[in-house]
Write a protein that holds these residues in place. Sequence first.
Motif, mmCIF file in Angstrom:
data_model
loop_
_atom_site.group_PDB
_atom_site.id
_atom_site.type_symbol
_atom_site.label_atom_id
_atom_site.label_comp_id
_atom_site.label_asym_id
_atom_site.label_seq_id
_atom_site.Cartn_x
_atom_site.Cartn_y
_atom_site.Cartn_z
ATOM 1 N N GLY A 80 0.847 -1.188 0.000
ATOM 2 C CA GLY A 80 0.000 0.000 0.000
ATOM 3 C C GLY A 80 0.876 1.228 0.000
ATOM 4 O O GLY A 80 2.101 1.144 0.045
ATOM 5 N N VAL A 81 0.255 2.390 -0.044
ATOM 6 C CA VAL A 81 1.036 3.628 -0.058
ATOM 7 C C VAL A 81 1.697 3.835 1.304
ATOM 8 O O VAL A 81 1.254 3.290 2.322
ATOM 9 C CB VAL A 81 0.156 4.845 -0.431
ATOM 10 N N ILE A 82 2.758 4.616 1.329
ATOM 11 C CA ILE A 82 3.530 4.854 2.547
ATOM 12 C C ILE A 82 2.645 5.371 3.674
ATOM 13 O O ILE A 82 2.737 4.915 4.815
ATOM 14 C CB ILE A 82 4.668 5.858 2.264
ATOM 15 N N GLU A 84 -0.525 4.962 4.292
ATOM 16 C CA GLU A 84 -1.398 3.938 4.872
ATOM 17 C C GLU A 84 -0.595 2.934 5.687
ATOM 18 O O GLU A 84 -1.051 2.453 6.731
ATOM 19 C CB GLU A 84 -2.183 3.216 3.769
ATOM 20 N N ALA A 143 5.855 -0.464 0.068
ATOM 21 C CA ALA A 143 5.010 0.633 -0.409
ATOM 22 C C ALA A 143 4.834 0.579 -1.921
ATOM 23 O O ALA A 143 5.784 0.313 -2.667
ATOM 24 C CB ALA A 143 5.613 1.969 0.002
ATOM 25 N N THR A 144 3.620 0.826 -2.360
ATOM 26 C CA THR A 144 3.350 0.891 -3.799
ATOM 27 C C THR A 144 3.817 2.213 -4.382
ATOM 28 O O THR A 144 3.936 2.334 -5.608
ATOM 29 C CB THR A 144 1.842 0.705 -4.059
ATOM 30 N N ASP A 145 4.059 3.200 -3.534
ATOM 31 C CA ASP A 145 4.609 4.479 -3.978
ATOM 32 C C ASP A 145 6.028 4.643 -3.437
ATOM 33 O O ASP A 145 6.428 5.708 -2.999
ATOM 34 C CB ASP A 145 3.729 5.650 -3.528
ATOM 35 N N LYS A 146 6.790 3.539 -3.465
ATOM 36 C CA LYS A 146 8.119 3.527 -2.855
ATOM 37 C C LYS A 146 9.044 4.556 -3.473
ATOM 38 O O LYS A 146 8.888 4.960 -4.628
ATOM 39 C CB LYS A 146 8.738 2.143 -2.946
ATOM 40 N N ARG A 189 -1.439 10.893 8.455
ATOM 41 C CA ARG A 189 -1.642 10.085 7.244
ATOM 42 C C ARG A 189 -1.965 10.980 6.054
ATOM 43 O O ARG A 189 -1.386 10.827 4.974
ATOM 44 C CB ARG A 189 -2.775 9.080 7.464
ATOM 45 N N LYS A 193 0.258 11.810 2.593
ATOM 46 C CA LYS A 193 -0.287 11.646 1.240
ATOM 47 C C LYS A 193 -0.071 12.911 0.407
ATOM 48 O O LYS A 193 0.168 12.827 -0.805
ATOM 49 C CB LYS A 193 -1.781 11.315 1.313
ATOM 50 N N ARG A 196 4.050 13.231 -0.224
ATOM 51 C CA ARG A 196 4.734 12.200 -1.019
ATOM 52 C C ARG A 196 4.903 12.587 -2.491
ATOM 53 O O ARG A 196 6.025 12.454 -3.038
ATOM 54 C CB ARG A 196 3.985 10.857 -0.889
ATOM 55 N N PRO A 197 3.885 13.088 -3.220
ATOM 56 C CA PRO A 197 4.092 13.439 -4.626
ATOM 57 C C PRO A 197 5.112 14.561 -4.823
ATOM 58 O O PRO A 197 5.757 14.633 -5.873
ATOM 59 C CB PRO A 197 2.698 13.881 -5.100
#
Length: 236
Positions: A80-82, A84, A143-146, A189, A193, A196-197
């Motif tokens: 999952g994303v970092i 979460e 993480a899926t957004d590693k 959290r 989110k 991160r981008p």
Amino acid sequence: MNADLTTKGLQTRHHILSVALNLFTTRGYEATTMRDIAEAADCSPGLTYRYFAHKEDLVMALYDHLAQQSLAYAGTLPPGVIAEGFHALMQHKLTQMQPYRAAVAAMFGALMRPEVGTSVWGQQSTSERDAMVEAFGLVMQRATDKLTEPLASSMTTLLYCFHLLLLLFWLYDRTPEQRATGHMLDFMREALKLVRPMMIMPLIGKATIKLAHILALVFGGMIPRGEDHPEADKTP
């Protein structure tokens, strides 16, 4: 030491630790002596000192136990994303620590004193500290957004520091069922989110690395050995 103990030895060590935690909660950490612990555990002082040479060793035994549980739980988290992953691990950590809240509050000073060798960041606490760092490292790995290195190691350091701040907030939280802590965790959290981008931007990435290294100068050993990011020593 644990690996060298027999089953009976492990049971005795756990019994002494449980008795000590109860005394720390009811009498206070500073007011409880090792002799008090030995007497309440129905053990000789010599036997008690065999398992815990100093009162601070009892503090670190609890910390180590909880850190190892957190590491095991981190290994079960789904990808999952970092944000979460951090949220899930911290929810577990807070639930895990709830039965020990009064004891942790009583011992918090001992855990955090930098001059004490067995403090969380003392030279003798590397294995315990690394267990928590490794737990957040697993969050990053799954993480899926590693992130790529060196950002990934730096973010692991920041998550570790965020978790310490949240635990301190939790200890001070006097709202019913520590609801304010739940709101703070949810806020963290959402903040993760949002941030991160932005980390794909060079300036944000460099700032993240620098902040992590500044923190590591005080809370040493949190970034995996061998990682050397010169950005940490440059002025803006």
